[in-house]
Design an enzyme around this catalytic site. Structure first.
Site, PDB file in Angstrom:
ATOM      1  N   GLU A  70       0.820  -1.078  -0.083  1.00 24.26           N
ATOM      2  CA  GLU A  70       0.154  -0.148  -0.075  1.00 24.26           C
ATOM      3  C   GLU A  70       0.812   1.438  -0.047  1.00 24.26           C
ATOM      4  O   GLU A  70       1.839   1.497   0.903  1.00 24.26           O
ATOM      5  CB  GLU A  70      -0.943  -0.016   1.208  1.00 24.26           C
ATOM      6  N   ARG A 110       0.376  10.369   0.979  1.00 20.75           N
ATOM      7  CA  ARG A 110       1.011  11.422   1.661  1.00 20.75           C
ATOM      8  C   ARG A 110       2.158  12.405   1.184  1.00 20.75           C
ATOM      9  O   ARG A 110       2.344  13.442   1.444  1.00 20.75           O
ATOM     10  CB  ARG A 110       2.024  10.615   3.244  1.00 20.75           C
ATOM     11  N   LYS A 167     -10.608  -0.962   7.569  1.00 15.99           N
ATOM     12  CA  LYS A 167      -9.305  -0.722   8.128  1.00 15.99           C
ATOM     13  C   LYS A 167      -9.476  -0.218   9.731  1.00 15.99           C
ATOM     14  O   LYS A 167     -10.285   0.644   9.858  1.00 15.99           O
ATOM     15  CB  LYS A 167      -8.424   0.286   7.347  1.00 15.99           C
TER      16      LYS A 167
HETATM   17  O1  LIG Z   1      -1.679   7.271   6.184  1.00 17.70           O
HETATM   18  C1  LIG Z   1      -2.470   6.625   6.409  1.00 17.70           C
HETATM   19  O2  LIG Z   1      -3.642   6.467   5.710  1.00 17.70           O
HETATM   20  C2  LIG Z   1      -2.242   5.374   7.303  1.00 17.70           C
HETATM   21  O3  LIG Z   1      -2.520   4.239   6.629  1.00 17.70           O
HETATM   22  C3  LIG Z   1      -1.455   5.459   8.364  1.00 17.70           C
HETATM   23  C4  LIG Z   1      -0.833   4.064   8.536  1.00 17.70           C
HETATM   24  O4  LIG Z   1      -1.664   3.210   8.865  1.00 17.70           O
HETATM   25  C5  LIG Z   1       0.448   4.296   9.418  1.00 17.70           C
HETATM   26  O5  LIG Z   1       1.033   4.832   8.762  1.00 17.70           O
HETATM   27  C6  LIG Z   1       0.828   2.957   9.412  1.00 17.70           C
HETATM   28  O6  LIG Z   1       0.916   2.479  10.947  1.00 17.70           O
HETATM   29  P1  LIG Z   1       2.377   2.359  11.460  1.00 17.70           P
HETATM   30  O7  LIG Z   1       2.701   0.789  11.108  1.00 17.70           O
HETATM   31  O8  LIG Z   1       2.202   2.721  12.789  1.00 17.70           O
HETATM   32  O9  LIG Z   1       3.439   3.270  11.000  1.00 17.70           O
END
Ligand SMILES: O=C(O)C(=O)C[C@H](O)[C@H](O)COP(=O)(O)O
Length: 212
Positions: free
Chosen positions: A43, A47, A130
């Site tokens: 995925e 960003r 999610k």
């Molecule tokens: O930007 C988004 O829409 C996301 O999906 C955020 C992600 O879920 C996190 O960046 C993943 O979580 P971490 O493993 O804690 O880094």
């Protein structure tokens, strides 16, 4: 239940790396590292400005399925799908984005943190959400509690998940896959640490019980 988007159509495997790229030229070596580590899907978040080009580069591969993450607007959804995203993930529930993906025939996974948001997803014809941010919301115990009334719903917990807890989530029948960034963090990608990413990916899959 009719008109529900079946989880079997979602090509994400059991461990889904969520990645942030600052440079689309990193897409291919990243793809190589993830495949070397044993993964079949990724995925790419929108960003960063490089996200769409990275999706296009990864979509050209036949050994990985690429989806778009952090999709906040209809325009982003349409662009990501145009670039080759095979699935779309949103952090919260955005009805217009869901409809745009459904119009395009592309699976969409909305974020849901509460029972109300899960019901909104069900009303929109979706049965995969999610669960975000998973660790902060109460982790596997919270999913277990939410899954009791929502027997047909499958969850992709994401947020704060590491090797230490990944198996707790995957042990739940309601969990379709786990999303995480630690095996391919933005720092590792920016630093072109491809071997480290492949190693951490292998570790993640081992912690997940070998499930891909
Ligand atoms: O930007 C988004 O829409 C996301 O999906 C955020 C992600 O879920 C996190 O960046 C993943 O979580 P971490 O493993 O804690 O880094």
């Amino acid at each position: 239940m009719t008109n529900v988007h079946g989880s079997e159509h979602l090509p994400v495997g059991r461990v889904l790396p969520v990645v942030v790229l600052d440079d689309a030229r990193h897409a291919d070596p990243l793809g190589d590292a993830l495949v070397k580590g044993g993964l079949t899907a990724v995925e790419v978040t929108l960003r960063t400005a490089a996200g769409l080009d990275a999706i296009a580069a990864l979509a050209a591969r036949d050994d990985l399925t690429v989806g778009a993450g952090t999709v906040l607007t209809v325009e982003q959804a349409e662009r990501a799908i145009g670039a080759g995203a095979r699935f779309v993930v949103t952090p919260g529930f955005a009805p217009a984005v869901v409809r745009a993906c459904q119009r395009a025939g592309v699976p969409v996974v909305p974020g849901a943190a509460t029972a109300t948001e899960i019901q909104m997803a069900l009303d929109a014809g979706l049965n995969v959400v999610k669960f975000f941010p998973a660790q902060q919301l109460g982790g596997a115990a919270m999913i277990k509690a939410l899954a009791a009334p929502f027997r047909d719903v499958r969850f992709i917990p994401t947020g704060g998940i590491t090797a230490a807890v990944i198996a707790d989530y995957l042990a739940l029948p309601a969990v379709l896959a786990v999303g995480a960034s630690w095996m391919a963090s933005a720092d590792l990608i920016a630093g072109e640490q491809w071997d480290e990413i492949a190693n951490r990916t292998r570790e993640a899959l081992a912690a997940a019980g070998g499930a891909v």
